[in-house]
Design a protein around this motif. Sequence first.
Motif, PDB file in Angstrom:
ATOM      1  N   LYS A 134       1.080  47.653  43.066  1.00  8.80           N
ATOM      2  CA  LYS A 134      -0.267  47.599  42.488  1.00  8.80           C
ATOM      3  C   LYS A 134      -0.643  46.186  42.036  1.00  8.80           C
ATOM      4  O   LYS A 134      -1.821  45.903  41.817  1.00  8.80           O
ATOM      5  CB  LYS A 134      -0.350  48.559  41.289  1.00  8.80           C
ATOM      6  N   LEU A 135       0.363  45.333  41.877  1.00 11.36           N
ATOM      7  CA  LEU A 135       0.109  43.954  41.460  1.00 11.36           C
ATOM      8  C   LEU A 135      -0.156  43.108  42.700  1.00 11.36           C
ATOM      9  O   LEU A 135       0.651  43.076  43.622  1.00 11.36           O
ATOM     10  CB  LEU A 135       1.309  43.393  40.700  1.00 11.36           C
ATOM     11  N   GLY A 136      -1.297  42.460  42.742  1.00 11.12           N
ATOM     12  CA  GLY A 136      -1.613  41.625  43.890  1.00 11.12           C
ATOM     13  C   GLY A 136      -0.560  40.544  44.080  1.00 11.12           C
ATOM     14  O   GLY A 136      -0.072  39.947  43.112  1.00 11.12           O
ATOM     15  N   LEU A 137      -0.206  40.275  45.332  1.00 11.85           N
ATOM     16  CA  LEU A 137       0.812  39.261  45.591  1.00 11.85           C
ATOM     17  C   LEU A 137       0.308  37.857  45.272  1.00 11.85           C
ATOM     18  O   LEU A 137       1.106  36.948  45.047  1.00 11.85           O
ATOM     19  CB  LEU A 137       1.295  39.367  47.040  1.00 11.85           C
ATOM     20  N   ASP A 138      -1.013  37.674  45.231  1.00 13.74           N
ATOM     21  CA  ASP A 138      -1.546  36.392  44.781  1.00 13.74           C
ATOM     22  C   ASP A 138      -1.219  36.167  43.309  1.00 13.74           C
ATOM     23  O   ASP A 138      -0.797  35.076  42.906  1.00 13.74           O
ATOM     24  CB  ASP A 138      -3.055  36.299  45.032  1.00 13.74           C
ATOM     25  N   VAL A 139      -1.361  37.219  42.497  1.00 12.41           N
ATOM     26  CA  VAL A 139      -1.018  37.122  41.075  1.00 12.41           C
ATOM     27  C   VAL A 139       0.498  37.039  40.896  1.00 12.41           C
ATOM     28  O   VAL A 139       1.001  36.274  40.063  1.00 12.41           O
ATOM     29  CB  VAL A 139      -1.600  38.315  40.291  1.00 12.41           C
ATOM     30  N   ALA A 140       1.237  37.819  41.690  1.00  7.52           N
ATOM     31  CA  ALA A 140       2.697  37.786  41.596  1.00  7.52           C
ATOM     32  C   ALA A 140       3.238  36.383  41.842  1.00  7.52           C
ATOM     33  O   ALA A 140       4.205  35.957  41.206  1.00  7.52           O
ATOM     34  CB  ALA A 140       3.311  38.764  42.595  1.00  7.52           C
ATOM     35  N   SER A 298       1.614  44.825  33.036  1.00 10.66           N
ATOM     36  CA  SER A 298       1.018  45.517  31.894  1.00 10.66           C
ATOM     37  C   SER A 298      -0.375  45.005  31.561  1.00 10.66           C
ATOM     38  O   SER A 298      -1.103  45.633  30.793  1.00 10.66           O
ATOM     39  CB  SER A 298       1.919  45.368  30.672  1.00 10.66           C
ATOM     40  N   GLY A 299      -0.735  43.849  32.097  1.00 10.47           N
ATOM     41  CA  GLY A 299      -2.022  43.246  31.771  1.00 10.47           C
ATOM     42  C   GLY A 299      -1.977  42.368  30.529  1.00 10.47           C
ATOM     43  O   GLY A 299      -3.010  41.865  30.097  1.00 10.47           O
ATOM     44  N   ALA A 300      -0.770  42.163  29.964  1.00  9.92           N
ATOM     45  CA  ALA A 300      -0.659  41.278  28.807  1.00  9.92           C
ATOM     46  C   ALA A 300      -1.060  39.853  29.182  1.00  9.92           C
ATOM     47  O   ALA A 300      -1.590  39.110  28.360  1.00  9.92           O
ATOM     48  CB  ALA A 300       0.768  41.306  28.253  1.00  9.92           C
TER      49      ALA A 300
END
Length: 337
Positions: A134-140, A298-300
């Motif tokens: 669910k976490l975009g690989l760009d953000v990862a 978690s969105g922290a």
Amino acid sequence: MVTISVREPHSLVVDEREAPKPGPGEVAIRVQRAGICGSDMHILHGSNPFVVYPRVIGHEFAGVIEALGAGVSGLAIGDHVVADPVISCGHCYPCRIGRSNVCAKLQVIGVHREGGFRSVAVVPEANAVKVSPKLGLDVAALAEPLAVAANVLWRTECTSEDVVLIYGAGTVGITVLQVAKMRGARCIIADIDADRLVRAKEFGADVVINSREQSVAEVVASELDGLGPSVVIDGAGIPSLLEEACQVAAPAGRIGLLGFSPAPCNISQQKIVSKELTLVGSRLNRRFIPEVVSWLESGALKPEGMITQSFDARDARAAFDLIEKHPEQTLKVQLVF
């Protein structure tokens, strides 16, 4: 596969190569996103003292597990992962005390061994950190620079009780800002670029200082009733900043160095002793990426706004040129594989 390497200083090569196969204990990652770091620029310019040429560069990358080497049991084909570029021996003194990022036999992916700027990258199983689909690989792919920020704030023991002064509102400063704010600290950030300071405010800076127009020492003294920040982070690596940091830091303050220069700098032993300052270096990260991934999931932490441009990997030269010629326009440039 598309491969981006530096053959020698000032020679960036984009070519097609055969995809590598994972050996025992290794995994092959089909890279999807990779961020260009200042250290990649330094390798290109010949100013990174640690690199061995020629080198496939890139140490901020995320993708999907494509193949497993013999003995791999903790990951499966199809898992989404982000790379931790720090490879350590596990036996030397730093490793034994939990400081694997300064291992006596340290190897860094993209510096000492082939990196992630290629369609398929092979890394040890321990260096592939699983992330939620669910976490975009760009953000990862931002997990590594955020882990560098987490490391320096760990080294300086930053808590919600601290006021943090950050020199530099580039990528390093903005990552430190985000992690420090997440921990509840009040943050002051200084830079000579007005646009970068606007961006720093957007990422939560409590006070911004245009150090081309204002005295950092005077602004900090005014904001903090003359006491000074309890934590100072130098993300710029300009020798004169360390001297100023010792001047402005509060008694019992901690100063963390992320940037560095081979040039000497003048620091006051009197200030260090009279204020009982702590001066620490910080390199890479000591296995903070799993914790950073949990913050992202978690969105922290919500660092998506850091990604200012993305380029097809085949257009890597244009990406590097943009960073080189118009750094004020970029924060984090990513390559898409």
